[in-house]
Design an enzyme around this catalytic site. Structure first.
Site, short mmCIF file in Angstrom:
data_model
loop_
_atom_site.label_atom_id
_atom_site.label_comp_id
_atom_site.label_asym_id
_atom_site.label_seq_id
_atom_site.Cartn_x
_atom_site.Cartn_y
_atom_site.Cartn_z
N GLY A 3 0.72 -1.31 -0.09
CA GLY A 3 0.02 0.09 -0.07
C GLY A 3 0.75 1.22 0.12
O GLY A 3 0.41 2.27 -0.21
N ILE A 54 0.22 -5.41 -8.55
CA ILE A 54 -1.10 -5.53 -8.86
C ILE A 54 -1.71 -4.27 -8.96
O ILE A 54 -2.06 -3.80 -10.34
CB ILE A 54 -1.85 -6.52 -8.00
CG1 ILE A 54 -1.27 -7.79 -7.83
CG2 ILE A 54 -3.38 -6.65 -8.12
CD1 ILE A 54 -1.93 -8.66 -6.52
N THR A 55 -1.49 -3.59 -7.92
CA THR A 55 -2.19 -2.09 -8.20
C THR A 55 -1.19 -0.95 -7.83
O THR A 55 -1.36 0.26 -7.92
CB THR A 55 -3.21 -1.95 -7.13
OG1 THR A 55 -2.75 -2.17 -5.77
CG2 THR A 55 -4.49 -2.65 -7.37
N THR A 101 8.12 -5.96 -5.27
CA THR A 101 9.43 -6.37 -4.85
C THR A 101 10.31 -7.07 -6.09
O THR A 101 11.33 -6.72 -6.61
CB THR A 101 9.64 -7.00 -3.58
OG1 THR A 101 9.27 -6.31 -2.58
CG2 THR A 101 11.19 -7.45 -3.38
N ASP A 127 -11.07 -7.87 -1.33
CA ASP A 127 -10.06 -8.13 -0.48
C ASP A 127 -10.43 -8.86 0.70
O ASP A 127 -10.06 -8.23 1.56
CB ASP A 127 -8.85 -7.17 -0.54
CG ASP A 127 -7.32 -7.73 -0.22
OD1 ASP A 127 -7.24 -9.12 -0.17
OD2 ASP A 127 -6.63 -7.05 0.28
#
Length: 503
Positions: free
Chosen positions: A168, A197-198, A203, A256
């Site tokens: 996040g 993903i978003t 990493t 989620d």
């Protein structure tokens, strides 16, 4: 019913079996029916698509099937309608808010992996979890089922450490520094990571700038047993395969569910044999977990789930109110992380978070005394031992260990946003920064992203640079500039916020 295989070069996002309309009518098969194909001892399931793509007497297999199973062009196979799987009844049970038994959860997960459940049914399951939730018995059963339906890694170096951030925060290249620090201290840390993903860089996206991240389980085992660490992409492995299929649905539904998130993270830790797990929960405005209360509640769930799995879990609730370091985007973040490892110095937010997390792991693994982990981690970073370990990781995974920050190409199409007034930086919008970096092309374009010139609390004058957008194409740069002007991600205010007069 028998038919010849025709290999089609189309991806459908699922296991799709194309059937000619005449055959479908004769065999009484309807669109999206579950079909079973048998060839020797092999049997697979897929959804029917009625199409003139194939001739009568043929079935077409989508590329998705051929990535997992081997079929030959012209091979004769048997096919039959499969009927509704038993697991659909258990999904309906959860939709009514009832508790699922361990065997019911195992059946659902196995049917997801075997492709007996189609996306509509998986969507119903994910939605039921979002609405009705899971208790800890169900979460533990789901976690173990997700791990045991995939491959498991057995590493002959103990203890095995692991670290995971729930994400996040833009610019979170922290684990690229944490992993080599922990391995340099003699502990074992096989780190599997995700792609973005978003976000603007996962990493795995960052490490891929430095070395290969797509490795098989045998290669990972060899590397970790030799040097104590790896930094690889988990998506290339068959670890908790049900997770990848549920994530695909979650992304489309923008859901989620908490229980599914816990199972998703911990199933992968269970599959690689992690004994000591550190979970990083960034907390603050604009990230997944915005309040300390929510963070503490989630931390308790991780710790309890760890106990049920036989893992020792600690949780670090970290500051997530602004980006980490000064860079967002794969190449920019790789450059900043490598520079920090080489010099032992870097942006305060990056270094302090990295040595903080690494220090907790060193104490958990017993190589640093209680309360001394942070100090030991800083010494390992500043001494150059972490950099040497990173060189080993890069080389063992197939990269050039001599790579320097200046060797890393970044997007050469740039635009800098400047301050419109004097004042102090009072906020940086995480979501807006991520959106701008993605508009510029990150993470697909490795060189795209953002370089921040200021952080929260800093004084700026009118005309000072706030951030520079990097892109690999003029078109994407133009789009990112428009978005940056609309979102204004960096807030500058004077010390007097508001004047209130006599009422």
């Amino acid at each position: 019913m028998r038919a010849k295989v025709r290999i089609l070069g189309v991806k459908t996002g699922g296991f799709t079996i194309f059937i000619n309309p005449k055959d479908a009518q004769e065999w009484k098969i309807h669109p999206n029916d579950l079909i079973r194909i048998e060839s020797g001892k092999k049997s697979i399931y897929g959804s029917a698509a009625i199409s003139d793509f194939v001739e009568a007497g043929e079935i077409g297999l989508s590329k998705d099937i051929l990535e997992s199973h081997q079929f030959s062009e012209g091979e004769t196979v048997a096919l039959s309608p499969a009927g509704t799987p038993e697991s659909v009844r258990y999904i309906k049970k959860k939709m009514k808010g009832e508790k699922l038994r361990k065997v019911e959860i195992e059946t659902i997960v196995k049917d997801i992996v075997d492709r007996k459940l189609r996306n509509t049914e998986i969507s119903a399951f994910v939605t039921a979890l979002e609405i009705n939730g899971l208790d800890m018995d169900e979460i533990a059963a789901l976690t173990i089922a997700m791990a045991e339906t995939g491959d498991m890694l057995d590493i002959d170096r103990k203890p095995i450490m692991d670290v995971h951030s729930i994400g996040g925060v833009p610019g979170n290249k922290t684990n690229v520094i944490v992993v080599p620090i922990v391995a340099a201290a003699g502990l074992t840390i096989p780190k599997t990571s995700s792609r973005a993903i978003t976000s603007a860089a996962g990493t795995a996206d960052v490490v891929e700038v430095l070395t290969n991240v797509t490795l098989g389980l045998d290669e990972i085992k060899r590397i970790v047993e030799k040097i104590g660490a790896c930094l690889v992409w988990g998506g290339a492995l068959n670890l908790a395969p049900a997770d990848d299929l549920t994530i695909h649905v979650e992304r489309r539904l923008s859901l989620d569910p908490r229980g599914l998130m816990l199972a998703s993270i911990m199933s992968k830790k269970y599959a690689i044999g992690s004994q000591y797990v550190l979970i990083d929960i960034p907390t603050g405005k604009g990230v997944k977990v915005e309040t300390m209360e929510e963070a503490r509640s989630l931390a308790k769930d991780f710790i309890e789930l760890g106990k049920r799995l036989g893992q020792y879990v600690e949780v670090a609730i970290t500051y997530g109110g602004q980006p980490i370091g000064h860079t967002i985007g794969p190449a920019l973040e790789a450059k900043e992380a490598l520079q920090t490892l080489m010099t032992g110095k870097g942006p305060g937010s990056l270094v302090e978070k990295a040595i903080g997390l690494a220090g907790i792991l060193l104490e958990m693994g017993g190589v640093a005394a209680k309360g001394m982990g942070r100090k030991v981690a800083r010494e390992i970073l500043e001494s150059g031992k972490a950099y040497q370990k990173m060189r080993e990781i890069i080389e063992e995974q197939g990269g050039n260990p001599d790579i320097k920050p200046e060797d890393i190409p970044i997007g050469d199409k740039t635009y800098t946003i400047h301050a419109q007034s004097n004042g102090y930086v009072t906020a940086i919008d995480n979501k807006a920064i991520t959106a701008i970096a993605r508009e510029a092309g990150a993470p697909e374009d490795k060189g795209a992203g953002i370089m921040l010139h200021v952080k929260v609390g800093e004084k700026v004058k009118e005309g000072d640079p706030l951030f520079t957008i990097h892109a690999e194409s003029e078109g994407k740069l133009d789009k990112a500039i428009i978005l940056a002007r609309r979102l204004e991600p960096i807030r500058i205010e004077g010390m007097v916020l508001q004047v209130v007069g006599n009422l």
